[in-house]
Scaffold this motif. Sequence first.
Motif, PDB file in Angstrom:
ATOM      1  N   TYR A 134     -32.613 -45.557 -25.213  1.00  0.00           N
ATOM      2  CA  TYR A 134     -31.938 -44.432 -25.842  1.00  0.00           C
ATOM      3  C   TYR A 134     -32.968 -43.387 -26.243  1.00  0.00           C
ATOM      4  O   TYR A 134     -33.759 -43.617 -27.140  1.00  0.00           O
ATOM      5  CB  TYR A 134     -31.156 -44.897 -27.082  1.00  0.00           C
ATOM      6  CG  TYR A 134     -30.022 -45.806 -26.709  1.00  0.00           C
ATOM      7  CD1 TYR A 134     -28.778 -45.282 -26.391  1.00  0.00           C
ATOM      8  CD2 TYR A 134     -30.200 -47.180 -26.633  1.00  0.00           C
ATOM      9  CE1 TYR A 134     -27.733 -46.107 -26.018  1.00  0.00           C
ATOM     10  CE2 TYR A 134     -29.160 -48.018 -26.264  1.00  0.00           C
ATOM     11  CZ  TYR A 134     -27.935 -47.474 -25.960  1.00  0.00           C
ATOM     12  OH  TYR A 134     -26.897 -48.292 -25.589  1.00  0.00           O
ATOM     13  N   PRO A 135     -32.986 -42.225 -25.550  1.00  0.00           N
ATOM     14  CA  PRO A 135     -33.924 -41.168 -25.931  1.00  0.00           C
ATOM     15  C   PRO A 135     -33.412 -40.381 -27.137  1.00  0.00           C
ATOM     16  O   PRO A 135     -32.210 -40.172 -27.286  1.00  0.00           O
ATOM     17  CB  PRO A 135     -33.989 -40.279 -24.683  1.00  0.00           C
ATOM     18  CG  PRO A 135     -32.697 -40.517 -23.979  1.00  0.00           C
ATOM     19  CD  PRO A 135     -32.257 -41.915 -24.327  1.00  0.00           C
ATOM     20  N   SER A 136     -34.362 -39.973 -27.977  1.00  0.00           N
ATOM     21  CA  SER A 136     -34.004 -39.092 -29.091  1.00  0.00           C
ATOM     22  C   SER A 136     -33.823 -37.688 -28.547  1.00  0.00           C
ATOM     23  O   SER A 136     -34.303 -37.366 -27.458  1.00  0.00           O
ATOM     24  CB  SER A 136     -35.120 -39.081 -30.138  1.00  0.00           C
ATOM     25  OG  SER A 136     -36.233 -38.341 -29.654  1.00  0.00           O
ATOM     26  N   PRO A 137     -33.164 -36.834 -29.292  1.00  0.00           N
ATOM     27  CA  PRO A 137     -33.187 -35.417 -28.933  1.00  0.00           C
ATOM     28  C   PRO A 137     -34.634 -34.903 -29.016  1.00  0.00           C
ATOM     29  O   PRO A 137     -35.447 -35.430 -29.769  1.00  0.00           O
ATOM     30  CB  PRO A 137     -32.306 -34.760 -29.997  1.00  0.00           C
ATOM     31  CG  PRO A 137     -31.421 -35.862 -30.504  1.00  0.00           C
ATOM     32  CD  PRO A 137     -32.271 -37.097 -30.429  1.00  0.00           C
ATOM     33  N   THR A 138     -34.943 -33.886 -28.251  1.00  0.00           N
ATOM     34  CA  THR A 138     -36.275 -33.280 -28.277  1.00  0.00           C
ATOM     35  C   THR A 138     -36.417 -32.404 -29.514  1.00  0.00           C
ATOM     36  O   THR A 138     -35.495 -31.683 -29.881  1.00  0.00           O
ATOM     37  CB  THR A 138     -36.512 -32.455 -27.000  1.00  0.00           C
ATOM     38  OG1 THR A 138     -36.390 -33.345 -25.875  1.00  0.00           O
ATOM     39  CG2 THR A 138     -37.883 -31.812 -26.983  1.00  0.00           C
ATOM     40  N   VAL A 139     -37.589 -32.510 -30.145  1.00  0.00           N
ATOM     41  CA  VAL A 139     -37.862 -31.737 -31.360  1.00  0.00           C
ATOM     42  C   VAL A 139     -39.012 -30.781 -31.070  1.00  0.00           C
ATOM     43  O   VAL A 139     -40.070 -31.194 -30.567  1.00  0.00           O
ATOM     44  CB  VAL A 139     -38.247 -32.667 -32.532  1.00  0.00           C
ATOM     45  CG1 VAL A 139     -38.586 -31.852 -33.773  1.00  0.00           C
ATOM     46  CG2 VAL A 139     -37.128 -33.653 -32.822  1.00  0.00           C
ATOM     47  N   THR A 140     -38.823 -29.515 -31.385  1.00  0.00           N
ATOM     48  CA  THR A 140     -39.898 -28.535 -31.253  1.00  0.00           C
ATOM     49  C   THR A 140     -40.652 -28.487 -32.574  1.00  0.00           C
ATOM     50  O   THR A 140     -40.057 -28.239 -33.629  1.00  0.00           O
ATOM     51  CB  THR A 140     -39.343 -27.146 -30.903  1.00  0.00           C
ATOM     52  OG1 THR A 140     -38.608 -27.252 -29.670  1.00  0.00           O
ATOM     53  CG2 THR A 140     -40.463 -26.137 -30.733  1.00  0.00           C
ATOM     54  N   VAL A 141     -41.941 -28.791 -32.513  1.00  0.00           N
ATOM     55  CA  VAL A 141     -42.800 -28.772 -33.698  1.00  0.00           C
ATOM     56  C   VAL A 141     -43.897 -27.735 -33.488  1.00  0.00           C
ATOM     57  O   VAL A 141     -44.210 -27.369 -32.358  1.00  0.00           O
ATOM     58  CB  VAL A 141     -43.394 -30.171 -33.987  1.00  0.00           C
ATOM     59  CG1 VAL A 141     -42.311 -31.137 -34.444  1.00  0.00           C
ATOM     60  CG2 VAL A 141     -44.102 -30.731 -32.759  1.00  0.00           C
ATOM     61  N   THR A 142     -44.499 -27.283 -34.577  1.00  0.00           N
ATOM     62  CA  THR A 142     -45.489 -26.213 -34.449  1.00  0.00           C
ATOM     63  C   THR A 142     -46.897 -26.626 -34.862  1.00  0.00           C
ATOM     64  O   THR A 142     -47.861 -26.032 -34.398  1.00  0.00           O
ATOM     65  CB  THR A 142     -45.062 -25.000 -35.295  1.00  0.00           C
ATOM     66  OG1 THR A 142     -44.877 -25.423 -36.638  1.00  0.00           O
ATOM     67  CG2 THR A 142     -43.774 -24.395 -34.755  1.00  0.00           C
ATOM     68  N   ASP A 143     -47.032 -27.613 -35.750  1.00  0.00           N
ATOM     69  CA  ASP A 143     -48.363 -28.011 -36.210  1.00  0.00           C
ATOM     70  C   ASP A 143     -49.046 -28.896 -35.180  1.00  0.00           C
ATOM     71  O   ASP A 143     -48.487 -29.911 -34.735  1.00  0.00           O
ATOM     72  CB  ASP A 143     -48.283 -28.779 -37.537  1.00  0.00           C
ATOM     73  CG  ASP A 143     -47.784 -27.898 -38.672  1.00  0.00           C
ATOM     74  OD1 ASP A 143     -47.937 -26.661 -38.580  1.00  0.00           O
ATOM     75  OD2 ASP A 143     -47.230 -28.456 -39.645  1.00  0.00           O
ATOM     76  N   VAL A 144     -50.263 -28.511 -34.800  1.00  0.00           N
ATOM     77  CA  VAL A 144     -51.051 -29.306 -33.867  1.00  0.00           C
ATOM     78  C   VAL A 144     -51.497 -30.577 -34.584  1.00  0.00           C
ATOM     79  O   VAL A 144     -51.888 -30.547 -35.749  1.00  0.00           O
ATOM     80  CB  VAL A 144     -52.279 -28.496 -33.367  1.00  0.00           C
ATOM     81  CG1 VAL A 144     -53.205 -29.371 -32.544  1.00  0.00           C
ATOM     82  CG2 VAL A 144     -51.809 -27.287 -32.577  1.00  0.00           C
ATOM     83  N   GLY A 145     -51.402 -31.710 -33.910  1.00  0.00           N
ATOM     84  CA  GLY A 145     -51.826 -32.983 -34.481  1.00  0.00           C
ATOM     85  C   GLY A 145     -50.882 -34.103 -34.087  1.00  0.00           C
ATOM     86  O   GLY A 145     -50.066 -33.956 -33.181  1.00  0.00           O
TER      87      GLY A 145
END
Length: 183
Positions: A134-145
């Motif tokens: 079961y894949p999660s929805p894709t999340v767009t994040v901005t902080d590198v790390g």
Amino acid sequence: AFVDTVEGCIPTPVFTSTATVNGNGSYPSMPFTPTAAGVYDFVASYSGDANNAPVATNCGDPGENVTVNPVQPSISTSAGSASQGGGISDTATLTGGDNPTGTITFDLYPVGDTACASDPIQALSVDVHGNGSYPSPTVTVTDVGTYQWVASYSGDTNNLSADGACGDPGETSTLQAVPRLTT
């Protein structure tokens, strides 16, 4: 066999087996495979004959019930990484369940929270319809790390819950900076 409820046995048996009696002795029922977890009560009755009166046990009599426990499924995960501007996701694989239903929740923790001590920055859920991935929805994040994921299965009537933990293998997603070349 009857399914046990708070008030006693349900009125209609979920299983019936008949044996021909030929004198005193033990008479086993045919095998019964339960379809759900719970308590199953057996009620045995003898029809009687010209020399013997009918007799029966009662629902809930000692030694006349069997408890079928829920199974313990397993959850394993694999999170993906991305470059800046891309999205990250996690995939949970549920195995060993008995026709599991319910949900898998994916909690995403921010960069630097290696103990998953803060509130998740995202809590995402997907419905479960059997064992599988079961894949999660894709999340767009901005902080590198590096981000931490924790995936947990809710459980249902036939299946116990299966909880992931912070730091489980395959539960990190790294957002990498995209190098910029200026001339």
